[in-house]
Design a protein around this motif. Sequence first.
Motif, PDB file in Angstrom:
ATOM      1  N   TYR A  38      11.569 -65.013  21.030  1.00 40.54           N
ATOM      2  CA  TYR A  38      11.329 -65.264  22.355  1.00 40.54           C
ATOM      3  C   TYR A  38       9.895 -66.097  22.540  1.00 40.54           C
ATOM      4  N   VAL A  83      21.914 -75.980  26.808  1.00 40.00           N
ATOM      5  CA  VAL A  83      21.149 -75.639  25.738  1.00 40.00           C
ATOM      6  C   VAL A  83      20.734 -76.940  24.869  1.00 40.00           C
ATOM      7  N   ASP A 160      18.785 -76.124  30.537  1.00 37.47           N
ATOM      8  CA  ASP A 160      18.577 -74.505  30.958  1.00 37.47           C
ATOM      9  C   ASP A 160      17.829 -73.746  29.988  1.00 37.47           C
ATOM     10  N   TYR A 161      18.114 -74.049  28.530  1.00 34.41           N
ATOM     11  CA  TYR A 161      17.434 -73.084  27.551  1.00 34.41           C
ATOM     12  C   TYR A 161      17.316 -74.219  26.174  1.00 34.41           C
ATOM     13  N   THR A 261      13.148 -69.436  20.834  1.00 34.30           N
ATOM     14  CA  THR A 261      14.066 -69.794  21.909  1.00 34.30           C
ATOM     15  C   THR A 261      13.514 -69.365  23.334  1.00 34.30           C
ATOM     16  N   ASP A 262      14.024 -69.684  24.465  1.00 32.06           N
ATOM     17  CA  ASP A 262      13.588 -69.166  25.731  1.00 32.06           C
ATOM     18  C   ASP A 262      14.659 -68.365  26.395  1.00 32.06           C
ATOM     19  N   ILE A 263      15.771 -68.235  25.379  1.00 30.19           N
ATOM     20  CA  ILE A 263      16.830 -67.110  26.013  1.00 30.19           C
ATOM     21  C   ILE A 263      16.367 -65.442  25.839  1.00 30.19           C
TER      22      ILE A 263
END
Length: 325
Positions: A38, A83, A160-161, A261-263
């Motif tokens: 993250y 994504v 979004d991601y 990732t920013d998920i």
Amino acid sequence: MKRWLKMTLGAAALLVVGATAYTAYVYHSFKTAANAMYHPRSIVQPGSVSTLATGGAGRSVDTDSGSSTPNPAAISQFKPFTVLVLGVDRRPHDPGRSDTMIVLSVNPAEGSMLMFNIPRDTRTELIGRGREDKINHAFAFGGVDMSIRTVEHFLNHPIDYYVQMNMEGFAKMVDLVGGVEVHNPLDFQYEGHHFAQGNLNLNGAEALAYARMRFDDPRGDLGRNARQRELLKQILAQSISKEGLLRVKPILEAAGEQIRTDITFDDMTTFLTRIGPSLKQTDTVELKGHGRKINGVYYYIVDEQERQRIHGVLEKHMLTEAISP
């Protein structure tokens, strides 16, 4: 109580305890890996897909078979999301370039995913740089943030991601999921590997070479992009397969080292357990353009009409239609 009954109950209790312990272990490993991966964006934070479902766990039991299956009514409550997948090749004394840029549009209600590449040499304005250049240079100048802002401007659509993968680590991931099977449209050799035409089973090193070759492909970067999309689909499928789940610990450890990732952990869990199993169709589209040299530098030129076409395809796929339970 008879001895055989005691032994049976004892064995059953051990199985329950073992299963519970293993589930807790997998959960902890997954959460640790997710936290290591993250890396939130510094400019815009995406909305959470996992907070959009209401009610219970979103799964129902098939009373005929007893199996757990995705509940369409619950799945339809998740909004579509996009994504940006960045495959980054790093060089000595160089922040690297995003030589692979794949946009994914996921529509849970429709059970479908749309996938397309943005060719690395695409000429466009680099947002935050103030000039036009190859789109893959955005990562070198401004990392993930500039890459996302540039893609959003190019497509006129929000991202979004993001998922950033080290291309060298890509080979390790392929090996950990047990290799991938692809259909190769042409016979070629690259980096010491021979790829015959037809169905192939590739290990990590082979898959990396297969993904990188472009100059011997009659379609150039477009041919390479198609191969990369197929590899990504196969890796995703293998990761959530029964065989992939058996290798969950080394896969998660490798992902924690090779992926950024920013998920969030919650959203990742939602995708793997609820949205992922509901996806039944993956469509691909190709960004059309032509090559041109400008001041001696090769670019891939995508005109405004084509950009509007891709924008329309993306917008249409993001439209949510209700699914009947």
